[in-house]
Design a protein around this motif. Structure first.
Motif, PDB file in Angstrom:
ATOM      1  N   LEU A 436       0.715  -1.194  -0.083  1.00  0.00           N
ATOM      2  CA  LEU A 436       0.103   0.104   0.183  1.00  0.00           C
ATOM      3  C   LEU A 436       0.893   1.110  -0.213  1.00  0.00           C
ATOM      4  CD1 LEU A 436      -2.445  -1.841   0.627  1.00  0.00           C
ATOM      5  CD2 LEU A 436      -3.225  -0.112   2.338  1.00  0.00           C
ATOM      6  N   GLU A 440      -2.757   5.191   1.149  1.00  0.00           N
ATOM      7  CA  GLU A 440      -3.841   4.071   1.123  1.00  0.00           C
ATOM      8  C   GLU A 440      -3.633   3.399   2.690  1.00  0.00           C
ATOM      9  OE1 GLU A 440      -3.674   2.749  -3.620  1.00  0.00           O
ATOM     10  OE2 GLU A 440      -2.384   1.723  -1.723  1.00  0.00           O
ATOM     11  N   SER A 524      -8.910   4.607  -3.046  1.00  0.00           N
ATOM     12  CA  SER A 524      -7.941   3.663  -3.712  1.00  0.00           C
ATOM     13  C   SER A 524      -7.179   2.844  -2.815  1.00  0.00           C
ATOM     14  CB  SER A 524      -6.553   4.914  -3.650  1.00  0.00           C
ATOM     15  OG  SER A 524      -5.362   4.371  -4.173  1.00  0.00           O
ATOM     16  N   THR A 528      -7.103  -1.096  -4.272  1.00  0.00           N
ATOM     17  CA  THR A 528      -5.873  -1.931  -4.125  1.00  0.00           C
ATOM     18  C   THR A 528      -5.932  -3.169  -3.222  1.00  0.00           C
ATOM     19  OG1 THR A 528      -4.584   0.197  -4.205  1.00  0.00           O
ATOM     20  CG2 THR A 528      -3.492  -1.850  -3.264  1.00  0.00           C
ATOM     21  N   ARG A 531      -7.523  -5.574  -5.472  1.00  0.00           N
ATOM     22  CA  ARG A 531      -6.415  -6.219  -6.315  1.00  0.00           C
ATOM     23  C   ARG A 531      -5.480  -7.481  -5.793  1.00  0.00           C
ATOM     24  NH1 ARG A 531      -1.491  -4.489  -7.239  1.00  0.00           N
ATOM     25  NH2 ARG A 531      -1.698  -2.766  -6.178  1.00  0.00           N
TER      26      ARG A 531
END
Length: 576
Positions: A436, A440, A524, A528, A531
């Motif tokens: 990160l 984030e 964000s 993330t 993902r």
């Protein structure tokens, strides 16, 4: 939120009260019978009296004392419960039956059991025993020949029922019933149970092989591996459920308890089921990370370097809450309503609720300590990150007792969480910290701080207590579920608590966005995390109601609606 919750609870109470009034109106023309249940089903045995309100004029406590004193057998303890139509009195007996080799001897005295009641009153006596035991009198007659009739049951117990008046029941005299266990049937059913366990594990590995083949053939990307895997877990999951149904419906569960004792019976009954379930969970976790590695490397991973501690660290947050919740609710189920033995029914019920709330509170407070004890972890030693987290938490009046790091790089899990009601701990997964960006990571830390600042853990404890009290109150109005109220309550609790936990997640997202001055950092971070964890951003179907977190899409849309509503240029501990 409080108004909506109150409205929902009021509607439930009104509906069940209406059902009770309808059933009471339909029953006015008939005198309901005295219901007596004799349970010889396990290590703990008892007699249950469900006495219609119009059948006995005295107080429930006086009737309880009279029933206890009328028994020639030893009454270990008793309890009283109340409903709109019946007063339920349960007598727990230590010597209701005795063992003679591998057989059981049951002594039943109809006169002693029914002594407080009038001879002409209608009665329904149900004998609950094990399906694998054949009961005979001393003269060799079966239960059907002496006036009982078999009643179909899907569960472990066998039901035999006598319907008539009390005088007819007393005329049976003292019944000495000999229960003969069918050893061949026990061995055969046990072998089938073990075979189901083996088949379940074989099918799990077979589904894993098919999953790997599907991923290779269809060129599945890493982000979709876990969602595709869920489809291949269904056959294994159904077999695990079949095991549980088999051990309950065939009588093995109660049979093991009678002949092996409480602890031994539970271990023998549920051991193979737990092994199958645990194997399925661990195997698919392991397989998913192996497949993701193969896709990333473009070839078959030659060796597995996933530490057992990482898999264990993923299981602990799942296993500990489930085990504690089940154990606590089983304990609560056996708490008598008249635990304080007050004369007032209302006082007894309130006292019982208070005891149950105390038990739940102790369990919730102790759970983080158990969790912390079992979880593989290390203290955060990276000074720069540690100072930033401490500075950020101090700004919001929060002090973390410890900040831990969990290893998760090999199983590809990025997560963070907080625990503790008294001593607060923060847990960060190393896969999250390493992947990160500062903005984030700040959003994630603020999100976790929000759970403490907004007292989400305390509120969740309150939700659990209110759900329990409401659920029990409904059952007292309309007592139709019996011991099956335990799994039913757990399902209701899961739905209710998940609903509030999803709301708390959105509130924590808003908190993080507000204190960062915009929604970009939190959005964000969410994308993330999706993902990194190879998870889908959307959740479809009824399963979403059992999820403790809203889908990423829902959380992102929620934050986008708040865009531009927060003050800008807030000073950050993570950005320079």
């Amino acid at each position: 939120m409080i108004k909506k919750t109150s409205s929902i609870l009021i509607i439930f109470v009104i509906i069940f009260s209406f059902l009770q009034l309808v059933s009471s109106a339909m029953a006015k023309s008939d005198t309901p019978p005295l219901l007596i249940e004799i349970h010889v089903t396990g290590d703990t045995n008892f007699i249950v009296y469900k006495v219609p309100r119009q059948m006995y004029d005295g107080s429930a406590n006086a009737l309880e004392k009279e029933l206890v004193s009328s028994q020639k057998l030893h009454v270990d303890r008793s309890r009283v419960e109340y409903s709109a139509s019946f007063t339920t009195i349960t007598l727990f007996m230590k010597d209701l039956y005795e063992k003679e080799g591998k057989n059981l001897i049951l002594h039943v005295s109809p006169k002693d059991i029914t002594s407080p009641f009038h001879a002409k009153q209608p009665v329904q006596v149900t004998l609950f025993t094990n399906k694998m035991i054949d009961w005979r009198t001393e003269e060799g007659k079966n239960l059907n020949e002496i006036g009982f009739r078999p009643v179909f049951s899907l569960l472990s117990e066998r039901k035999d029922e006598f319907i008539g008046d009390i005088n007819s029941f007393r005329n049976m005299g003292i019944l000495t019933l000999k229960g003969n266990i069918n050893e061949n049937e026990v061995v055969l059913k046990t072998l089938i149970y073990i075979l189901l366990t083996i088949i379940s594990m074989v099918v799990t590995t077979w589904m894993g092989t098919l999953l790997r083949k599907h991923v290779r053939t269809n060129h599945v990307i890493p982000a979709n591996v876990r969602s595709v895997s869920q489809k291949y877990q269904i056959p294994a999951l159904l077999l695990v459920a079949l095991q549980l149904g088999y051990v309950i419906m065939t009588g093995l569960f109660l049979g093991y308890e009678i002949f092996l004792g409480g602890i031994g019976g539970v271990l023998m009954a549920f051991g193979p089921f737990v092994i199958s379930a645990f194997f399925m969970i661990v195997y698919f976790i392991y397989l998913q990370q192996r497949i993701i590695k193969e896709i990333e490397n473009g070839e078959l991973a030659k060796e597995d370097n996933t530490p057992v501690s990482e898999i264990w660290s993923m299981l602990v947050p799942l296993v500990v809450p489930i085990v504690i919740t089940i154990l606590v609710n089983i304990v609560i189920y056996f708490i008598p309503v008249n635990i304080a033995k007050f004369d007032s029914m209302v006082t007894n019920i309130i006292t019982s609720y208070m005891v149950q709330i105390c038990i739940i509170t102790v369990a919730y407070i102790s759970a983080p300590y158990i969790y912390n004890l079992l979880l593989p972890k290390r203290k955060l030693k990276e000074r720069e990150l540690l100072d930033r987290i401490n500075l950020l938490s101090a700004k919001h009046g929060i002090h973390f007792n410890n900040i831990y790091v969990q290893s998760s790089k090999n199983i590809r899990i990025a997560n963070a969480m907080v625990s503790g009601y008294i001593h607060k701990n923060l847990y960060l997964y190393d896969y999250l910290v390493e992947n990160l960006k500062n903005q984030e990571l700040e959003a994630v830390i603020l999100h976790e701080i929000a759970h403490i600042k907004r007292k989400h853990l305390v509120k969740l404890l309150g939700v659990t207590c209110v759900t329990l009290i409401t659920f029990q109150a409904i059952l007292y109005f309309h007592p139709i579920f019996g011991w099956t109220s335990i799994p039913l309550y757990l399902i209701v609790l899961l739905l209710v608590s998940s609903f509030y936990m999803r709301r708390y997640e959105l509130e924590a997202d808003r908190f993080a966005a507000f204190h960062m001055g915009d929604t970009n950092g939190m959005i964000s971070a969410l994308l993330t995390l999706s993902r990194l964890n190879y998870t889908s951003t959307s959740v479809k179907g009824p399963i979403k109601y059992f999820k403790t977190h809203p889908s990423i899409d829902v959380r992102v849309r929620h934050l986008q609606q708040l865009h531009g509503q927060f003050p800008k240029n807030r000073r950050s501990s993570f950005r320079h």
